[in-house]
Design an enzyme around this catalytic site. Sequence first.
Site, PDB file in Angstrom:
ATOM      1  CG  ASN A 105      57.834  14.714  87.626  1.00  0.00           C
ATOM      2  OD1 ASN A 105      57.584  13.573  87.242  1.00  0.00           O
ATOM      3  ND2 ASN A 105      58.590  15.553  86.938  1.00  0.00           N
ATOM      4  CG  ASP A 107      60.201  16.452  91.484  1.00  0.00           C
ATOM      5  OD1 ASP A 107      60.731  15.774  90.580  1.00  0.00           O
ATOM      6  OD2 ASP A 107      59.648  17.546  91.249  1.00  0.00           O
ATOM      7  CG  HIS A 122      50.334  11.285  89.418  1.00  0.00           C
ATOM      8  ND1 HIS A 122      51.279  10.879  88.500  1.00  0.00           N
ATOM      9  CD2 HIS A 122      49.130  10.940  88.901  1.00  0.00           C
ATOM     10  CE1 HIS A 122      50.666  10.297  87.493  1.00  0.00           C
ATOM     11  NE2 HIS A 122      49.363  10.311  87.699  1.00  0.00           N
ATOM     12  CB  CYS A 134      41.471  12.374 112.367  1.00  0.00           C
ATOM     13  SG  CYS A 134      42.705  13.672 112.383  1.00  0.00           S
ATOM     14  N   GLY A 194      59.637  14.186  79.023  1.00  0.00           N
ATOM     15  CA  GLY A 194      60.289  13.315  80.002  1.00  0.00           C
ATOM     16  C   GLY A 194      59.361  12.336  80.672  1.00  0.00           C
ATOM     17  CB  SER A 196      57.767   5.951  80.436  1.00  0.00           C
ATOM     18  OG  SER A 196      56.859   5.879  81.544  1.00  0.00           O
ATOM     19  CG  ASN A 220      61.045  10.358  76.898  1.00  0.00           C
ATOM     20  OD1 ASN A 220      60.913  10.939  77.962  1.00  0.00           O
ATOM     21  ND2 ASN A 220      61.099   9.038  76.813  1.00  0.00           N
ATOM     22  CD  GLU A 222      62.837   5.014  77.285  1.00  0.00           C
ATOM     23  OE1 GLU A 222      63.738   4.166  77.193  1.00  0.00           O
ATOM     24  OE2 GLU A 222      62.037   5.083  78.253  1.00  0.00           O
TER      25      GLU A 222
HETATM   26  C1  BV8 Z   1      43.405   5.401  88.087  1.00  0.00           C
HETATM   27  C2  BV8 Z   1      52.414   9.279  92.506  1.00  0.00           C
HETATM   28  C3  BV8 Z   1      41.093   4.995  88.143  1.00  0.00           C
HETATM   29  C4  BV8 Z   1      52.962   8.407  93.560  1.00  0.00           C
HETATM   30  C5  BV8 Z   1      52.151   7.939  90.485  1.00  0.00           C
HETATM   31  C6  BV8 Z   1      44.831  -1.980  87.618  1.00  0.00           C
HETATM   32  C7  BV8 Z   1      44.245  -1.526  88.790  1.00  0.00           C
HETATM   33  C8  BV8 Z   1      44.091  -0.177  89.060  1.00  0.00           C
HETATM   34  C9  BV8 Z   1      44.510   0.748  88.132  1.00  0.00           C
HETATM   35  C10 BV8 Z   1      45.096   0.279  86.980  1.00  0.00           C
HETATM   36  C11 BV8 Z   1      45.255  -1.051  86.693  1.00  0.00           C
HETATM   37  N1  BV8 Z   1      45.854  -1.172  85.485  1.00  0.00           N
HETATM   38  C12 BV8 Z   1      46.100   0.049  84.995  1.00  0.00           C
HETATM   39  C13 BV8 Z   1      45.646   0.926  85.863  1.00  0.00           C
HETATM   40  C14 BV8 Z   1      45.704   2.327  85.743  1.00  0.00           C
HETATM   41  C15 BV8 Z   1      46.972   2.768  86.486  1.00  0.00           C
HETATM   42  C16 BV8 Z   1      48.112   2.696  85.492  1.00  0.00           C
HETATM   43  O1  BV8 Z   1      48.200   3.526  84.608  1.00  0.00           O
HETATM   44  N2  BV8 Z   1      48.992   1.684  85.614  1.00  0.00           N
HETATM   45  C17 BV8 Z   1      50.051   1.543  84.635  1.00  0.00           C
HETATM   46  C18 BV8 Z   1      51.398   1.348  85.336  1.00  0.00           C
HETATM   47  C19 BV8 Z   1      49.709   0.381  83.718  1.00  0.00           C
HETATM   48  N3  BV8 Z   1      46.702   4.128  86.884  1.00  0.00           N
HETATM   49  C20 BV8 Z   1      46.160   4.382  88.074  1.00  0.00           C
HETATM   50  O2  BV8 Z   1      45.968   3.565  88.944  1.00  0.00           O
HETATM   51  C21 BV8 Z   1      45.758   5.831  88.258  1.00  0.00           C
HETATM   52  N4  BV8 Z   1      44.429   5.893  88.780  1.00  0.00           N
HETATM   53  O3  BV8 Z   1      43.498   4.844  87.015  1.00  0.00           O
HETATM   54  O4  BV8 Z   1      42.196   5.573  88.746  1.00  0.00           O
HETATM   55  C22 BV8 Z   1      41.028   3.565  88.598  1.00  0.00           C
HETATM   56  C23 BV8 Z   1      40.930   3.313  89.956  1.00  0.00           C
HETATM   57  C24 BV8 Z   1      40.812   1.986  90.373  1.00  0.00           C
HETATM   58  C25 BV8 Z   1      40.823   0.944  89.440  1.00  0.00           C
HETATM   59  C26 BV8 Z   1      40.975   1.222  88.074  1.00  0.00           C
HETATM   60  C27 BV8 Z   1      41.093   2.536  87.664  1.00  0.00           C
HETATM   61  C28 BV8 Z   1      46.682   6.529  89.228  1.00  0.00           C
HETATM   62  C29 BV8 Z   1      48.110   6.465  88.715  1.00  0.00           C
HETATM   63  C30 BV8 Z   1      48.985   7.367  89.585  1.00  0.00           C
HETATM   64  C31 BV8 Z   1      50.140   6.584  90.144  1.00  0.00           C
HETATM   65  N5  BV8 Z   1      51.002   7.486  90.904  1.00  0.00           N
HETATM   66  N6  BV8 Z   1      52.873   8.798  91.208  1.00  0.00           N
HETATM   67  C32 BV8 Z   1      54.438   8.660  93.781  1.00  0.00           C
HETATM   68  O5  BV8 Z   1      55.095   9.311  92.941  1.00  0.00           O
HETATM   69  O6  BV8 Z   1      54.944   8.196  94.793  1.00  0.00           O
HETATM   70  S1  BV8 Z   1      52.665   7.453  88.964  1.00  0.00           S
HETATM   71  C33 BV8 Z   1      54.318   7.642  88.738  1.00  0.00           C
HETATM   72  O7  BV8 Z   1      54.503   7.312  87.350  1.00  0.00           O
HETATM   73  C34 BV8 Z   1      54.881   9.037  88.861  1.00  0.00           C
HETATM   74  O8  BV8 Z   1      53.942  10.048  89.112  1.00  0.00           O
HETATM   75  C35 BV8 Z   1      55.479   9.250  87.489  1.00  0.00           C
HETATM   76  O9  BV8 Z   1      55.566  10.561  87.118  1.00  0.00           O
HETATM   77  C36 BV8 Z   1      54.487   8.519  86.683  1.00  0.00           C
HETATM   78  C37 BV8 Z   1      54.759   8.281  85.255  1.00  0.00           C
HETATM   79  O10 BV8 Z   1      56.084   7.854  85.130  1.00  0.00           O
HETATM   80  P1  BV8 Z   1      57.074   8.851  84.351  1.00  0.00           P
HETATM   81  O11 BV8 Z   1      56.982  10.191  84.979  1.00  0.00           O
HETATM   82  O12 BV8 Z   1      56.808   8.773  82.914  1.00  0.00           O
HETATM   83  O13 BV8 Z   1      58.484   8.273  84.750  1.00  0.00           O
HETATM   84  P2  BV8 Z   1      59.233   7.034  84.097  1.00  0.00           P
HETATM   85  O14 BV8 Z   1      60.398   6.738  84.961  1.00  0.00           O
HETATM   86  O15 BV8 Z   1      58.243   5.959  83.771  1.00  0.00           O
HETATM   87  O16 BV8 Z   1      59.738   7.585  82.680  1.00  0.00           O
HETATM   88  C38 BV8 Z   1      60.671   8.626  82.634  1.00  0.00           C
HETATM   89  C39 BV8 Z   1      60.945   8.876  81.159  1.00  0.00           C
HETATM   90  O17 BV8 Z   1      61.864   9.958  81.055  1.00  0.00           O
HETATM   91  C40 BV8 Z   1      61.575   7.694  80.468  1.00  0.00           C
HETATM   92  O18 BV8 Z   1      60.960   7.501  79.204  1.00  0.00           O
HETATM   93  C41 BV8 Z   1      63.048   8.118  80.302  1.00  0.00           C
HETATM   94  O19 BV8 Z   1      63.612   7.594  79.116  1.00  0.00           O
HETATM   95  C42 BV8 Z   1      62.913   9.589  80.189  1.00  0.00           C
HETATM   96  N7  BV8 Z   1      64.083  10.349  80.630  1.00  0.00           N
HETATM   97  C43 BV8 Z   1      64.907  10.072  81.664  1.00  0.00           C
HETATM   98  N8  BV8 Z   1      65.835  11.058  81.749  1.00  0.00           N
HETATM   99  C44 BV8 Z   1      65.583  11.959  80.757  1.00  0.00           C
HETATM  100  C45 BV8 Z   1      64.458  11.496  80.038  1.00  0.00           C
HETATM  101  N9  BV8 Z   1      63.946  12.161  78.981  1.00  0.00           N
HETATM  102  C46 BV8 Z   1      64.562  13.302  78.616  1.00  0.00           C
HETATM  103  N10 BV8 Z   1      65.639  13.807  79.262  1.00  0.00           N
HETATM  104  C47 BV8 Z   1      66.174  13.166  80.321  1.00  0.00           C
HETATM  105  N11 BV8 Z   1      67.248  13.684  80.956  1.00  0.00           N
END
Ligand code: BV8
Length: 257
Positions: A105, A107, A122, A134, A194, A196, A220, A222
């Site tokens: 996170n 935040d 992140h 710069c 928390g 996914s 979580n 789910e």
């Molecule tokens: C990297 C910061 C090497 C920004 C975030 C193609 C090209 C390039 C890269 C990739 C590619 N394909 C895949 C990748 C890798 C990519 C990736 O993983 N993509 C995924 C989507 C397939 N990763 C990257 O690019 C990373 N860098 O790999 O570098 C590289 C470089 C170049 C080329 C190749 C490789 C960098 C990833 C960082 C992205 N930045 N955040 C911002 O926030 O503005 S990620 C973003 O997702 C947030 O940080 C967030 O935290 C994170 C993960 O999501 P979650 O936190 O899990 O949140 P989500 O909503 O998904 O889930 C919440 C869960 O909580 C749910 O399950 C829900 O049910 C549950 N929940 C809700 N309420 C509750 C609860 N559980 C319990 N109690 C509750 N009350």
Amino acid sequence: MLVETSDHLTRVADRLRAARAVTAITGAGVSAASGVPTFRGDGGLWRSFRAADLATPEAFARDPALVWEWYDWRRQTIARCEPNAAHLVLSRWTERPGFTLITQNVDGLHERAGARDVLRFHGSIWNVRCRDACHGSPPSWRDDTVPYPVLPPPCPYCGGIIRPDVVWFGEVIDPRLFARCAAATACDVFLAVGTSAVVFPAAGLVHEAKRRGAFTLEINLERTPASDLLDLSLLGPVEEVLVELDRLVRLPSTACP
Ligand code: BV8
């Protein structure tokens, strides 16, 4: 919810109480109860955009003002949110020797709850840097301006523009930070809280912890792609489950002598 998993919670509490090293990684689910929109849940959309469409260097290069509108909206939203019970429990756990808190996170709610030495995988939405790195500007600085009067906000050092100091999709994690997080997978208990578990390399940390022999669990709402790998999935609101776990950990051990 807690009743049907009470035996699991007791087992986890016994392990946490006995553990020398514990590591937790949190995701957006930890902040959901505080009112911070998650990435992939119902609140994951902003206007008609998905987070993954905007959190990229390409989107920022194409339309920095639009990306900054999203970040400025998120900063305004987060500024009105307070840490919840899950943040407070984890903050207390960071005072325990051998405990490491990693968060995906941006935040800042863990820090606002008083957590120490949070590993921000992140980055932080409250830190910014010059888009052009710069000459006169530091690598990153804290900027609590909410809302920004002008978007994109100008760089105070060169008159260019600043960007959020977060890791976008396609950007690499700081290698030193990643090394600290990878080292923390050598632990007795690893909790994924928390999240996914779809964003890598963050989601890979629990796999590494499992490989190194940790007891691995997720808390979580789910099941996730990591669920089948883990030793245990505790399904429920993290702000309730962690409070109950914390209560049990503080009770005398229930493990057989
Ligand atoms: C990297 C910061 C090497 C920004 C975030 C193609 C090209 C390039 C890269 C990739 C590619 N394909 C895949 C990748 C890798 C990519 C990736 O993983 N993509 C995924 C989507 C397939 N990763 C990257 O690019 C990373 N860098 O790999 O570098 C590289 C470089 C170049 C080329 C190749 C490789 C960098 C990833 C960082 C992205 N930045 N955040 C911002 O926030 O503005 S990620 C973003 O997702 C947030 O940080 C967030 O935290 C994170 C993960 O999501 P979650 O936190 O899990 O949140 P989500 O909503 O998904 O889930 C919440 C869960 O909580 C749910 O399950 C829900 O049910 C549950 N929940 C809700 N309420 C509750 C609860 N559980 C319990 N109690 C509750 N009350």
